[in-house]
Design an enzyme around this catalytic site. Structure first.
Site, PDB file in Angstrom:
ATOM      1  N   ARG A 190     -15.841  19.441  11.212  1.00 37.05           N
ATOM      2  CA  ARG A 190     -15.020  18.527  10.438  1.00 37.05           C
ATOM      3  C   ARG A 190     -13.564  18.700  10.904  1.00 37.05           C
ATOM      4  NH1 ARG A 190     -12.214  14.923   8.924  1.00 37.05           N
ATOM      5  NH2 ARG A 190     -12.257  14.052   6.834  1.00 37.05           N
ATOM      6  N   TYR A 196      -8.981  15.725  -1.527  1.00 38.81           N
ATOM      7  CA  TYR A 196      -9.782  16.865  -1.980  1.00 38.81           C
ATOM      8  C   TYR A 196      -9.513  17.228  -3.429  1.00 38.81           C
ATOM      9  CZ  TYR A 196     -10.917  17.240   2.923  1.00 38.81           C
ATOM     10  OH  TYR A 196     -11.355  16.967   4.188  1.00 38.81           O
ATOM     11  N   HIS A 216       0.805  -1.220   0.000  1.00 35.79           N
ATOM     12  CA  HIS A 216       0.000   0.000   0.000  1.00 35.79           C
ATOM     13  C   HIS A 216       0.830   1.258   0.000  1.00 35.79           C
ATOM     14  CE1 HIS A 216      -2.979  -2.957   1.083  1.00 35.79           C
ATOM     15  NE2 HIS A 216      -3.896  -2.088   0.719  1.00 35.79           N
ATOM     16  N   CYS A 254     -18.181  21.239   3.256  1.00 33.85           N
ATOM     17  CA  CYS A 254     -17.136  20.237   3.108  1.00 33.85           C
ATOM     18  C   CYS A 254     -17.222  19.636   1.699  1.00 33.85           C
ATOM     19  CB  CYS A 254     -17.312  19.142   4.149  1.00 33.85           C
ATOM     20  SG  CYS A 254     -15.985  17.916   4.101  1.00 33.85           S
ATOM     21  N   HIS A 281     -10.376   5.115  10.243  1.00 36.58           N
ATOM     22  CA  HIS A 281      -9.891   3.879   9.622  1.00 36.58           C
ATOM     23  C   HIS A 281     -10.268   2.644  10.446  1.00 36.58           C
ATOM     24  CE1 HIS A 281      -7.812   6.477   7.020  1.00 36.58           C
ATOM     25  NE2 HIS A 281      -6.912   6.849   7.878  1.00 36.58           N
TER      26      HIS A 281
HETATM   27  N1  MTE Z   1      -8.336  23.234   9.743  1.00 39.66           N
HETATM   28  C1  MTE Z   1      -7.560  22.517  10.562  1.00 39.66           C
HETATM   29  N2  MTE Z   1      -6.544  23.141  11.183  1.00 39.66           N
HETATM   30  N3  MTE Z   1      -7.764  21.190  10.759  1.00 39.66           N
HETATM   31  C2  MTE Z   1      -8.801  20.541  10.122  1.00 39.66           C
HETATM   32  O1  MTE Z   1      -8.977  19.337  10.324  1.00 39.66           O
HETATM   33  N4  MTE Z   1     -10.650  20.703   8.500  1.00 39.66           N
HETATM   34  C3  MTE Z   1     -11.034  21.399   7.263  1.00 39.66           C
HETATM   35  C4  MTE Z   1     -11.223  22.874   7.529  1.00 39.66           C
HETATM   36  N5  MTE Z   1     -10.130  23.433   8.294  1.00 39.66           N
HETATM   37  C5  MTE Z   1      -9.617  21.272   9.233  1.00 39.66           C
HETATM   38  C6  MTE Z   1      -9.355  22.653   9.091  1.00 39.66           C
HETATM   39  C7  MTE Z   1     -12.209  20.880   6.609  1.00 39.66           C
HETATM   40  S1  MTE Z   1     -12.005  19.520   5.626  1.00 39.66           S
HETATM   41  C8  MTE Z   1     -13.416  21.534   6.669  1.00 39.66           C
HETATM   42  S2  MTE Z   1     -14.750  20.980   5.774  1.00 39.66           S
HETATM   43  C9  MTE Z   1     -13.593  22.721   7.513  1.00 39.66           C
HETATM   44  O2  MTE Z   1     -12.420  23.044   8.239  1.00 39.66           O
HETATM   45  C10 MTE Z   1     -14.731  22.494   8.504  1.00 39.66           C
HETATM   46  O3  MTE Z   1     -14.912  23.614   9.302  1.00 39.66           O
HETATM   47  P1  MTE Z   1     -15.861  23.532  10.576  1.00 39.66           P
HETATM   48  O4  MTE Z   1     -15.429  22.383  11.427  1.00 39.66           O
HETATM   49  O5  MTE Z   1     -15.740  24.854  11.230  1.00 39.66           O
HETATM   50  O6  MTE Z   1     -17.254  23.304  10.037  1.00 39.66           O
HETATM   51 MO    MO Z   2     -13.965  19.098   4.515  1.00 40.72          MO
END
Ligand code: MTE
Ligand code: MO
Length: 480
Positions: A140, A325, A40, A187, A64
């Site tokens: 998230r 992403y 992997h 997201c 996971h």
């Molecule tokens: N920023 C940090 N430092 N760590 C994270 O995990 N997640 C990102 C983003 N910024 C993330 C981050 C993702 S994938 C999303 S969709 C958004 O934050 C979600 O923001 P919220 O939790 O305020 O809705």
């Molecule tokens: Mo996200």
């Protein structure tokens, strides 16, 4: 009783390379995962657990810890860990939960993953308010929520000619005008569960509510970059603005992402270094004390717990910018995918979904009509201009009423062109078709570039389950 040999921790620890073999322990079992790691690409992260327990890693990447991973692991079992060592591990674990600093959360949220915490509000609550209450705003997190002391917090800014600049929270608040915008965050994985129904995808199984709307206040990113030395000579070279979070994994790797420089520096880009959400200090889950708000751009670039900004010729090197992403063809699978071949998602496509009624519910024939509600939003500041609703699976259509402010406050003035950062809620009462026993309610939105949503999921299916924006469909029964 098991037929496996018993190993001590000391023996397991000797196996921590592809040459010596990669052994790990999990719940008292000993596993030789050499073959798995070799097979992997990216499985090398697991090498960090080599010779030790998998649990702390699965605490960090609990997503996971799903059944199929356990199934895979069981095939590699080679022994049992000695009872003394199992006891020792348990003791270590009790004191070392990296998530012990995570804040309390609202019980109404529907949880996709606890560690890291990922949750969305129930759809019917989502559209009750134009502004999503912070406690119900989707969450998230990829990593544990970091503990940040506002007194010692510094925002570092690098890559500008005058050398690095460092700002305290107080300086960020006092040196720059406070600017407020209303912006929707979504997201990339919102509505992923619908893709999962077509064919399994990798990722959190989000419903339709990995999207929320808030007011954000803070310093303009543009003002801070200009203060830190941004000028024409930088503009001629640099192309990206990178963000680093203060949240980190067990190896010290921080969350990171970047956005195009133009978006960051443009007066009309409205990017913020936000310290307030809905008029209060940012909540812990949403990036306290400072987060990037990049309106019109996918949630992933709105970096929370912001520690560093780097102006650069290059995009962020982070996993989430380079190898996640991104969108691919439905024909691309995990054997053929080349993450370098696709651009990182920035602006999101047009989106809408039905929050009411819910799938499988029923309406009474005597009501004569059904009230349908939902949200609509488009990326890049494109304004939603219309939402079409059908109750017969898309044969006939009705135009919904759009709402761009909190109920009772009257309509908000139209945003300047290209700066429609907030969603519109919509609502319509549709007469029940006389013969029907069941309704297939469908919605689709149109933005001011006349972008519209695809009618079905299969043609936009992709292995990561991102950019899921097909017509949303909900089946409802009619009770005679
Ligand atoms: N920023 C940090 N430092 N760590 C994270 O995990 N997640 C990102 C983003 N910024 C993330 C981050 C993702 S994938 C999303 S969709 C958004 O934050 C979600 O923001 P919220 O939790 O305020 O809705
Ligand atoms: Mo996200």
């Amino acid at each position: 009783t098991s037929s496996f040999p018993v190993y001590t921790q000391e023996e397991v620890t000797k196996h921590r390379s592809l040459e010596e073999g990669v052994w790990v322990t999990y719940k008292g079992g000993v596993y030789d995962i050499t073959e798995f790691v070799a097979m992997h690409p990216g499985g090398d992260k697991i090498l960090l657990a080599a010779g030790g327990a998998l649990e702390p890693f699965w605490a960090l990447y609990a997503v996971h810890g799903q059944d199929h991973v356990l199934d895979i692991l069981s095939g590699y079992k080679v022994g049992e860990l000695s009872p003394e060592d199992v006891k020792q591990q348990q003791q270590n674990r009790d004191t070392a939960d990296p998530y012990s600093n995570d804040p309390p959360r609202h019980p109404a949220l529907s949880v996709n993953s606890l560690k890291p915490f990922n949750a969305e509000p129930p759809p019917a609550l989502l559209t009750d308010n134009y502004i999503t209450p912070s406690a119900l705003f989707f969450k998230r997190n990829h990593l544990p929520v970091p503990k940040v002391d506002p007194e010692t917090y510094r925002l570092e800014i690098e890559g500008l000619p005058g050398g690095p600049v460092s700002l305290s929270l107080e300086e960020l608040k006092s040196r720059f005008p406070k600017h407020t915008i209303t912006a929707t965050l979504q997201c990339a994985g919102n509505r992923r569960s619908e893709m999962n129904k077509v064919k399994t995808v990798k990722g959190l199984n989000w419903g339709i509510a990995a999207i929320s709307n808030a007011t954000w206040s803070g310093a303009r990113l543009r003002d801070v970059l200009l203060y830190a030395g941004f000028g024409p000579e930088v503009a001629a070279q640099a192309k990206h603005v990178q963000f680093e979070g203060l949240d980190r994994d067990v190896t010290g790797t921080v969350y990171g992402a970047s956005i195009p420089l133009n978006k960051a520096i443009n007066e009309e880009g409205d990017c913020l270094l936000a310290y307030e959400m809905n008029g209060e200090a940012l909540p812990a889950d949403h990036g306290y004390p400072v987060r990037a708000v990049v309106p019109g751009v996918v949630g992933a670039r709105n970096v929370k717990w912001l520690g560093k900004i780097v102006v650069s010729e290059e995009e962020s090197k982070s996993h989430w910018q380079q190898n996640d992403y991104k969108g691919f063809s439905p024909g691309t699978d995990w054997d053929t995918v080349d993450f370098k071949s696709a651009p990182a998602i920035q602006e999101l496509p047009i989106q809408s979904a039905i929050t009411q009624p819910s799938e499988g519910s029923s309406v009474d024939r005597s009501m004569e009509e059904v009230t349908v509600k939902g949200y609509a939003w488009s990326g890049g500041g494109r304004e939603v201009v219309r939402v079409d609703v059908s109750v017969d699976g898309g044969k006939t259509w009705h135009v919904a009423n759009l709402q761009n402010s909190q109920k009772g406050q009257g309509p908000a003035p139209s945003p300047p062109p290209g700066r429609a950062w907030a969603w519109k809620l919509w609502e319509i009462a549709v007469p029940l078709p006389p013969e029907a026993q069941e309704l297939e309610i469908v919605c689709k939105a149109v933005d001011n570039s006349y972008n519209s949503q695809p009618d079905s999921v299969a043609p936009i299916w992709n292995l990561r389950g991102v950019l899921s924006n097909a017509w949303h469909r909900v089946k409802v029964k009619i009770d005679e």
